[in-house]
Design an enzyme around this catalytic site. Sequence first.
Site, mmCIF file in Angstrom:
data_model
loop_
_atom_site.group_PDB
_atom_site.id
_atom_site.type_symbol
_atom_site.label_atom_id
_atom_site.label_comp_id
_atom_site.label_asym_id
_atom_site.label_seq_id
_atom_site.Cartn_x
_atom_site.Cartn_y
_atom_site.Cartn_z
ATOM 1 N N ARG A 44 0.815 -1.217 0.000
ATOM 2 C CA ARG A 44 0.000 0.000 0.000
ATOM 3 C C ARG A 44 0.852 1.273 0.000
ATOM 4 O O ARG A 44 0.365 2.348 -0.344
ATOM 5 C CB ARG A 44 -0.927 -0.009 1.198
ATOM 6 C CG ARG A 44 -2.017 -1.060 1.034
ATOM 7 C CD ARG A 44 -3.228 -0.627 1.765
ATOM 8 N NE ARG A 44 -4.301 -1.579 1.669
ATOM 9 C CZ ARG A 44 -5.407 -1.477 2.387
ATOM 10 N NH1 ARG A 44 -5.554 -0.488 3.240
ATOM 11 N NH2 ARG A 44 -6.351 -2.352 2.256
ATOM 12 N N ASP A 152 -14.864 11.434 7.479
ATOM 13 C CA ASP A 152 -13.934 10.312 7.391
ATOM 14 C C ASP A 152 -12.539 10.861 7.689
ATOM 15 O O ASP A 152 -12.282 12.055 7.532
ATOM 16 C CB ASP A 152 -13.968 9.674 5.995
ATOM 17 C CG ASP A 152 -13.422 8.246 5.996
ATOM 18 O OD1 ASP A 152 -14.227 7.300 5.971
ATOM 19 O OD2 ASP A 152 -12.179 8.079 6.044
HETATM 20 C C1 LIG Z 1 -14.915 -0.020 5.733
HETATM 21 S S1 LIG Z 1 -15.201 1.705 5.605
HETATM 22 C C2 LIG Z 1 -16.886 1.794 6.175
HETATM 23 C C3 LIG Z 1 -17.730 2.704 5.317
HETATM 24 C C4 LIG Z 1 -19.218 2.767 5.711
HETATM 25 N N1 LIG Z 1 -19.404 3.204 7.069
HETATM 26 C C5 LIG Z 1 -19.882 1.426 5.494
HETATM 27 O O1 LIG Z 1 -20.206 0.736 6.465
HETATM 28 O O2 LIG Z 1 -20.087 1.050 4.327
HETATM 29 C C6 LIG Z 1 -14.287 2.316 7.027
HETATM 30 C C7 LIG Z 1 -13.949 3.804 6.928
HETATM 31 O O3 LIG Z 1 -13.489 4.237 8.212
HETATM 32 C C8 LIG Z 1 -12.517 5.237 8.015
HETATM 33 N N2 LIG Z 1 -11.710 5.382 9.247
HETATM 34 C C9 LIG Z 1 -10.739 4.565 9.723
HETATM 35 N N3 LIG Z 1 -10.219 5.054 10.869
HETATM 36 C C10 LIG Z 1 -10.893 6.209 11.117
HETATM 37 C C11 LIG Z 1 -10.804 7.181 12.149
HETATM 38 N N4 LIG Z 1 -9.920 7.076 13.159
HETATM 39 N N5 LIG Z 1 -11.641 8.254 12.090
HETATM 40 C C12 LIG Z 1 -12.544 8.391 11.073
HETATM 41 N N6 LIG Z 1 -12.653 7.510 10.065
HETATM 42 C C13 LIG Z 1 -11.850 6.419 10.082
HETATM 43 C C14 LIG Z 1 -11.726 4.708 6.812
HETATM 44 O O4 LIG Z 1 -11.005 5.737 6.171
HETATM 45 C C15 LIG Z 1 -12.824 4.098 5.947
HETATM 46 O O5 LIG Z 1 -13.270 4.989 4.961
#
Ligand SMILES: C[S@@+](CC[C@H](N)C(=O)[O-])C[C@H]1O[C@@H](n2cnc3c(N)ncnc32)[C@H](O)[C@@H]1O
Length: 282
Positions: A44, A152
């Site tokens: 990555r 996000d």
């Molecule tokens: C798997 S996606 C989930 C998207 C959506 N909530 C769904 O369920 O389809 C997880 C997201 O969490 C974000 N994320 C990870 N750590 C985070 C943090 N500390 N604060 C805010 N967002 C975060 C990632 O960038 C990613 O876009």
Amino acid sequence: MSQTASAPAGENFSQRNFDRLSKLIDRYSGIKMPAGKRTMLTVRLRNRLLALDLASVDEYCSYVFEQGGAESELVYLIDAVSTNKTDFFRESAHFDFLRETMLPALAAAGQRQVKCWSAAASIGAEAYTLAMVLDDFRQRNRGPDYAILATDISTEVLAVAVQGQFPASMMDPVPPEFCARYVMKSRNPGSDTVRIVPSLRAKITWARLNLMDERYQADPDMDVIFCRNVLIYFDKTKQGQVLSRLCRHLKEGGYLILGHAETGAGAGLPVRGVVNSIYQKV
Ligand SMILES: C[S@@+](CC[C@H](N)C(=O)[O-])C[C@H]1O[C@@H](n2cnc3c(N)ncnc32)[C@H](O)[C@@H]1O
């Protein structure tokens, strides 16, 4: 040192540097990087090494830890390690709950506006799904107006989200009548890209927000907070901290909605369980 075809980026990556990077990522974002993720991290980071003209992750770590790059690199590091999988109408029972339970109750109580937060929004499928469901309810039932905050930690996903432009195949789970009303086809017949209509896009405010930040700004009176499929990347302690903070932004009677594989149990939250993965603030 420049990249050569015979030496793919990232090959040199010591255990010590992996430990240092994973600690930095965990401390800043809460995202766990166990030892098994070393190869994934190497892959990555390849584009980042190319952008910085560095030959290996070890060189990258010197840049981050010894040459003061840590602060400026955090945004890119988090973009590189976050998992952004999402879908429209993902875990659709949550949207049924809004349509069948939450929204009728708010409409009956005469509430004029519903405030929603998609707290780990990725490229926006969750927030746009919310907008479709809320807009549809409003039109059919003269229901409340609505406003959506979508946040996000990753700047990369937010840049996609704000455009509201997606491959047409992502609309497969969207009911046809919603597609007809809320999704625009490209004027270019060869394009397989579609775009969410401006009236829905205008209802969503996008912002970068780190759920680990103890002092982030968000309204304190949300009717519903979606925090789905992100807690799984955090350890138990951090999950509890993230959820407690989110609860401060829910109004009494408001709902906290987690992913089906996630739980708020055991975190001492001021909520009661409604059904699996849906909680109500008391
Ligand atoms: C798997 S996606 C989930 C998207 C959506 N909530 C769904 O369920 O389809 C997880 C997201 O969490 C974000 N994320 C990870 N750590 C985070 C943090 N500390 N604060 C805010 N967002 C975060 C990632 O960038 C990613 O876009």
